[in-house]
Design a protein around this motif. Structure first.
Motif, PDB file in Angstrom:
ATOM      1  N   SER A 124       0.842  -1.295   0.053  1.00 29.05           N
ATOM      2  CA  SER A 124       0.074  -0.068  -0.188  1.00 29.05           C
ATOM      3  C   SER A 124       0.817   1.151  -0.010  1.00 29.05           C
ATOM      4  CB  SER A 124      -0.848   0.013   1.209  1.00 29.05           C
ATOM      5  OG  SER A 124      -0.293  -0.114   2.531  1.00 29.05           O
ATOM      6  N   THR A 125       0.361   2.353  -0.608  1.00 27.52           N
ATOM      7  CA  THR A 125       1.005   3.672  -0.532  1.00 27.52           C
ATOM      8  C   THR A 125       0.081   4.719  -0.015  1.00 27.52           C
ATOM      9  OG1 THR A 125       2.287   2.668  -2.384  1.00 27.52           O
ATOM     10  CG2 THR A 125       2.220   5.243  -2.145  1.00 27.52           C
ATOM     11  N   GLY A 183      -0.080   8.539  -0.197  1.00 25.37           N
ATOM     12  CA  GLY A 183       0.684   9.832  -0.490  1.00 25.37           C
ATOM     13  C   GLY A 183      -0.199  11.044   0.346  1.00 25.37           C
ATOM     14  N   GLU A 232      -4.413   7.311  -1.608  1.00 22.36           N
ATOM     15  CA  GLU A 232      -4.060   6.215  -1.252  1.00 22.36           C
ATOM     16  C   GLU A 232      -4.170   4.974  -1.957  1.00 22.36           C
ATOM     17  OE1 GLU A 232      -4.439   3.709   2.923  1.00 22.36           O
ATOM     18  OE2 GLU A 232      -5.933   5.327   2.562  1.00 22.36           O
ATOM     19  N   THR A 233      -3.077   3.986  -2.215  1.00 18.73           N
ATOM     20  CA  THR A 233      -3.635   2.836  -3.036  1.00 18.73           C
ATOM     21  C   THR A 233      -3.042   1.610  -2.383  1.00 18.73           C
ATOM     22  OG1 THR A 233      -1.287   3.101  -3.920  1.00 18.73           O
ATOM     23  CG2 THR A 233      -2.722   4.217  -5.393  1.00 18.73           C
ATOM     24  N   ARG A 234      -3.806   0.658  -2.703  1.00 19.34           N
ATOM     25  CA  ARG A 234      -3.347  -0.745  -1.715  1.00 19.34           C
ATOM     26  C   ARG A 234      -3.660  -1.790  -3.000  1.00 19.34           C
ATOM     27  NH1 ARG A 234      -6.759  -1.082   3.398  1.00 19.34           N
ATOM     28  NH2 ARG A 234      -8.330  -1.417   1.906  1.00 19.34           N
ATOM     29  N   VAL A 238       1.996  11.364  -9.811  1.00 24.81           N
ATOM     30  CA  VAL A 238       2.520  10.455  -8.619  1.00 24.81           C
ATOM     31  C   VAL A 238       1.553   9.384  -8.475  1.00 24.81           C
ATOM     32  CG1 VAL A 238       3.101  10.361  -6.353  1.00 24.81           C
ATOM     33  CG2 VAL A 238       3.841  12.613  -7.717  1.00 24.81           C
ATOM     34  N   SER A 239       0.426   9.667  -8.243  1.00 25.90           N
ATOM     35  CA  SER A 239      -0.517   8.610  -8.051  1.00 25.90           C
ATOM     36  C   SER A 239      -0.906   7.622  -8.940  1.00 25.90           C
ATOM     37  CB  SER A 239      -2.005   9.335  -7.416  1.00 25.90           C
ATOM     38  OG  SER A 239      -2.599  10.236  -8.562  1.00 25.90           O
ATOM     39  N   GLN A 293       1.686   6.756 -10.862  1.00 25.64           N
ATOM     40  CA  GLN A 293       2.725   5.945 -10.994  1.00 25.64           C
ATOM     41  C   GLN A 293       2.556   5.089  -9.763  1.00 25.64           C
ATOM     42  OE1 GLN A 293       6.300   8.192 -10.138  1.00 25.64           O
ATOM     43  NE2 GLN A 293       7.665   6.373 -10.580  1.00 25.64           N
ATOM     44  N   SER A 294       2.022   5.227  -8.743  1.00 26.75           N
ATOM     45  CA  SER A 294       1.917   4.253  -7.527  1.00 26.75           C
ATOM     46  C   SER A 294       0.711   3.148  -7.970  1.00 26.75           C
ATOM     47  CB  SER A 294       1.273   5.176  -6.209  1.00 26.75           C
ATOM     48  OG  SER A 294       0.892   4.261  -5.332  1.00 26.75           O
ATOM     49  N   ALA A 341       2.292   0.971 -10.499  1.00 24.59           N
ATOM     50  CA  ALA A 341       3.353  -0.015  -9.766  1.00 24.59           C
ATOM     51  C   ALA A 341       2.759  -1.317  -8.960  1.00 24.59           C
ATOM     52  CB  ALA A 341       4.050   0.808  -8.445  1.00 24.59           C
ATOM     53  N   HIS A 342       1.738  -0.976  -8.412  1.00 24.21           N
ATOM     54  CA  HIS A 342       0.661  -2.146  -7.803  1.00 24.21           C
ATOM     55  C   HIS A 342       0.659  -3.175  -9.088  1.00 24.21           C
ATOM     56  CE1 HIS A 342       0.615  -0.572  -4.071  1.00 24.21           C
ATOM     57  NE2 HIS A 342       0.108   0.617  -4.209  1.00 24.21           N
TER      58      HIS A 342
END
Length: 229
Positions: free
Chosen positions: A55-56, A58, A62-64, A90-91, A93-94, A97-98
Motif C-alpha cells: 500500500s502507498t 501519499g 492512497e493505493t493498495r 505521482v498517484s 505511478q503508484s 506499480a501495484h
C-alpha cells in the motif's frame, strides 16, 4: 489448622474461577471482520480471504494491492487494487506499480478472470484521465466503482475506456465537460476536445469510439455533467 485449611480451600476456588474466565466463548454467528475498500463506506471482503501485498499513502491519495481467494478462481488467485484520492502523475505511478505484479485467476472453464481495480476520485486534470484509461486497458482489468465511491472528472474518462467496467450499489460515475470551471474539457472548442475524441477512438474502435464521443457531447452544457452510473 482449621484456619489454614479454610484459607487453602478459598485459594483453590479462586483459581478454578480464574481458569474458567480466561477463554471467552465466541459465538459462531458473530460477523467476521472484513477489509473495507478504500473510499467505500462499508463494502469490502472477508479479512481471512485477503492478503495485503502493498500500500502507498501519499499526500492526496492512497493505493493498495491485495489478493483475494475468490470462489471463481479454479486456479490462481484474484487481485484487488484500490485507488482513492487525486489523480496526478505521482498517484498514477503508484497505481501502475501495484499493477505490475498482477497474478492470474483462471475459472473452471479455463478463462482468465480480470483483476478488479476500485476507483474513488473526484479530483485531477481531465487529460490525466486519458492516461488512467491507458493504464487500465494495458493490464486488462475490470474498473469498478462501488458503494460510497464516486469516480468523476479525470476518473470518469479513465473508467469509460476500461475494457471491462461495472458500477455497483450506489457508486457514481460522472463526466464533466465545463472547461470554464476547470473541471472538464471545454466542449465549445474542438481543439480542446480532440485528445478525448482520439482516446475514445483508440480505446473503443472507430464505431464504438465515435458513438461514445457523440454521447458525451450531448452533455456538453449540463452543469451536472454526464451521470454514467
Amino acid at each position: 489448622m482449621k484456619r489454614i485449611f479454610t484459607l487453602w480451600l478459598h485459594l483453590l476456588l479462586l483459581g478454578l474461577v480464574a481458569c474458567t474466565t480466561v477463554s471467552p466463548i465466541t459465538s459462531p454467528f458473530a460477523p467476521k471482520p472484513h477489509q473495507v475498500v478504500l473510499g467505500s463506506n462499508s463494502f469490502g471482503f472477508p479479512q481471512d480471504k485477503m492478503t495485503v501485498l502493498g500500500s502507498t499513502q501519499g499526500q492526496t491519495f492512497e493505493t493498495r494491492h491485495s489478493t483475494l481467494r475468490h470462489e471463481s478462481c479454479a486456479k490462481g488467485i484474484m487481485d484487488i487494487v484500490e485507488f482513492s484520492g487525486t489523480i496526478d502523475p505521482v498517484s498514477l505511478q503508484s497505481l501502475q506499480a501495484h499493477m505490475n505484479n498482477l497474478s492470474q485467476c483462471i475459472n473452471s472453464q479455463g478463462q482468465r478472470m480480470p483483476p478488479q481495480v476500485y476507483l474513488n476520485s473526484n479530483a485531477g486534470k481531465p487529460l490525466l484521465g486519458i492516461e488512467l484509461g491507458q493504464v487500465l486497458g494495458r493490464y486488462g482489468v475490470e474498473a469498478v466503482v462501488t458503494e460510497g465511491q464516486i469516480c468523476s472528472g479525470a476518473c470518469a474518462v479513465g473508467f469509460l475506456t476500461a475494457r471491462q467496467r461495472s458500477v455497483k450499489s450506489n457508486g457514481r460515475v460522472v463526466l464533466y465537460f465545463n472547461g470554464a470551471k476547470n473541471n472538464g474539457f471545454d466542449c465549445a472548442r474542438s481543439n480542446d476536445m480532440m485528445p478525448l475524441k482520439n482516446h475514445f477512438l483508440v480505446a473503443a474502435g472507430r464505431t464504438g469510439g465515435t458513438a461514445l464521443y457523440n454521447q458525451a457531447l450531448t452533455y456538453c452544457n449540463s452543469d451536472r455533467g454526464w451521470e454514467i452510473s
